[in-house]
Design an enzyme around this catalytic site. Structure first.
Site, PDB file in Angstrom:
ATOM      1  CD  GLN A 110      13.000 -32.504   4.405  1.00  0.00           C
ATOM      2  OE1 GLN A 110      12.679 -32.504   5.562  1.00  0.00           O
ATOM      3  NE2 GLN A 110      14.105 -31.910   3.973  1.00  0.00           N
ATOM      4  CG  HIS A 111      16.116 -36.261   2.533  1.00  0.00           C
ATOM      5  ND1 HIS A 111      16.745 -35.042   2.442  1.00  0.00           N
ATOM      6  CD2 HIS A 111      15.709 -36.379   3.823  1.00  0.00           C
ATOM      7  CE1 HIS A 111      16.725 -34.462   3.644  1.00  0.00           C
ATOM      8  NE2 HIS A 111      16.095 -35.241   4.494  1.00  0.00           N
ATOM      9  CG  ASP A 126       8.044 -34.629   5.187  1.00  0.00           C
ATOM     10  OD1 ASP A 126       9.151 -34.043   5.256  1.00  0.00           O
ATOM     11  OD2 ASP A 126       7.931 -35.857   5.324  1.00  0.00           O
TER      12      ASP A 126
END
Lengths: 85, 408
Positions: free
Chosen positions: B81-82, B242
């Site tokens: 992520q991110h 994820d």
């Protein structure tokens, strides 16, 4: 661990949950794209398995002990917080 | 019958499985390690997106050799992520991706929060606070520190979106992973005008249009289909972050199921049919990639701590487990606050580990092992208790991640 959480804890059969999730997501999307009204839960019920032999239910006495430990832990965190800078 | 490939592009490696849907079982697996860029200043964690596409091609080719490729109907991608993947007008990568674990953006978080008038206002308008791991402060970082690169910025993607671009040629973003940017108003599942304006009003043109998570990112590019030996009709699903894909892979798609992921760091999260916003901002108010929401707590210290104690006494895993089992529950009051790596929840980035309750009775390797195991679990339980406070009703916790098996 179930004794800490106070909830039944179980491990998965498949090691790679995110990769399996990706495959299931593809299956879901493919099915919908063909006009089938597939529920994701139907797909996960069929393909996601928990390992029943690993299941642990919480023991009431130990959960009570850990609930006290949790309070002590969180109080310590509170008290220490200013010292961490 | 039909086969589906699932790929999880992580920080350390790319792992992939082939699911035979009618049999409901995994029939092939493959994985490739990858590396972070070495030699960067402290707090900077970066990776070349090409590292992921090379690994993706490699695992799909490896899987293809193990199965009847004609049966493959779809691919779904899970990604860390991110991370910020900055692309120019020609969709070329401008600079390496700054990752979820990059903490060089503390200042940018302060600046963004100040523009909103404080954390409470951010949570009211966006649903979650600006944290260094999220994508929004990374974009501002690029603007402030690398203006030359920033001038070329035309498209913003997350790691799994970049892999979808590689597979299909389309720029696409779905709600689940998008909710980890801190640019999404998670309640309405629409880009937050306030968050965008706080960085640059042009962002609205640089972010892909948002799509529902059940939609397809597209069909496999013909050239790639030939390379993989797969049909050009193979569909690439929206995929997700994820944790969002981990939710699906653990059946965490209905209320009551909670997933606890035990890796170096840990996450604990639960599906919800409604947005779950934490007024304290400790629980991340993410969207799921299944049409709902996925409130999540991330803790920085899990197997890092237990593995550290194991290494200290030169134990193998069995010896560590024995040491834990040989000490009474509660370790006779020995408590390990496990913030070896600082901590995100509660928010003490400069925190350290602390041992409390040492005496002549508790000064033993067994007590220390037990206290480590219990300390990380109490840390995860802090998250579970926050989820319960916010209305989640856990019926069952499903464990995943490298530390799961011994953790039960």
């Amino acid at each position: 661990m179930a004794d800490v959480f106070g909830v039944s804890v179980v491990a998965m059969v498949a090691g790679e949950a995110a990769a399996l999730g990706g495959a299931l997501h593809a299956a879901w999307c493919d099915s919908l794209s063909r006009g089938e009204k597939t529920d994701l839960v139907t797909l996960t019920n069929r393909s996601v398995a928990v390992s029943e032999s690993t299941r642990c239910a919480p023991d009431r006495n130990r959960h009570a002990l850990y609930s006290k430990a949790q309070v002590r832990y969180e109080r310590l965190c509170q008290v220490l917080r200013p010292t961490f800078g | 019958m039909s086969l589906y490939i699932g790929v999880d592009s992580g920080t350390q490696s790319t792992k992939a499985v082939v699911l035979d849907l009618s049999e409901g079982r995994i029939i092939a697996e493959a994985s490739v390690q990858h590396v972070l860029i070495a030699g960067l200043p402290a707090g900077h964690m970066e990776q070349n997106p090409q590292e992921w596409t090379v690994a993706l091609d490699s695992v799909i080719l490896e899987l293809g050799a193990k199965i009847d490729r004609r049966r493959v109907r779809g691919i779904g991608v899970s990604g860390q992520q991110h991370g910020l993947v900055p692309l120019d007008a020609g969709c070329q990568v401008i600079r390496p991706a700054k990752l979820w674990c990059d903490t060089s953006t503390v200042k940018e978080c302060e600046l963004l929060t100040k523009k909103f008038g404080g954390v409470k206002a951010v949570i009211r308008k966006v649903g979650l606070p600006f944290l260094p791991g999220y994508t929004a402060p990374k974009i501002l970082w690029l603007k402030r520190h690398e203006p030359g690169n920033y001038r070329r910025l035309r498209h913003i993607l997350l790691p799994h979106d970049y892999l979808n671009l590689h597979l299909t040629g389309s720029l696409f973003m779905e709600y689940g992973d998008a909710s980890g940017t801190a640019l999404l108003d998670v309640r309405r599942r629409a880009w937050s005008c306030d968050a965008i304006a706080a960085i640059d009003k042009n962002l609205v043109d640089w972010l892909p249009p948002l799509s529902s998570s059940h939609e397809a990112a597209g069909k496999l590019r013909p050239a790639l289909a030939r390379k993989y030996g797969l049909s050009a009709d193979v569909l690439v699903s929206a995929g997700g972050g994820d944790n969002m894909m981990g939710a699906i892979g653990t059946g965490n798609v209905v209320p009551g199921i909670v997933t606890a992921s035990f890796g170096t760091s840990g996450t604990i999260y639960a599906f919800s049919e409604r947005p779950v916003i934490d007024p304290r901002g400790e629980i991340a108010a993410f969207c799921s990639s299944t049409g709902g929401w996925l409130p999540l707590l991330c803790t920085m210290n899990v197997t890092l701590v237990t593995e550290g104690i194991r290494a200290l006494f030169s134990w193998d895993h069995a010896s560590f487990d024995q040491a834990v089992a040989g000490t009474a529950a509660g370790a006779e009051g020995l408590t390990l606050i496990p913030y070896f790596n600082g901590e995100r929840t509660p928010d003490v980035p400069r925190g350290t580990g602390v041992l409390y309750g040492l005496n002549c009775g508790t000064l033993s390797s067994g007590h220390l092992a037990r206290a480590a195991m219990e300390g990380v679990t109490l840390g995860m339980n802090y998250g579970l208790r926050r989820l319960v406070d916010l209305g989640i009703k856990p019926k069952e916790i499903r464990l995943t991640g490298g530390g799961a098996k011994s953790a039960v």
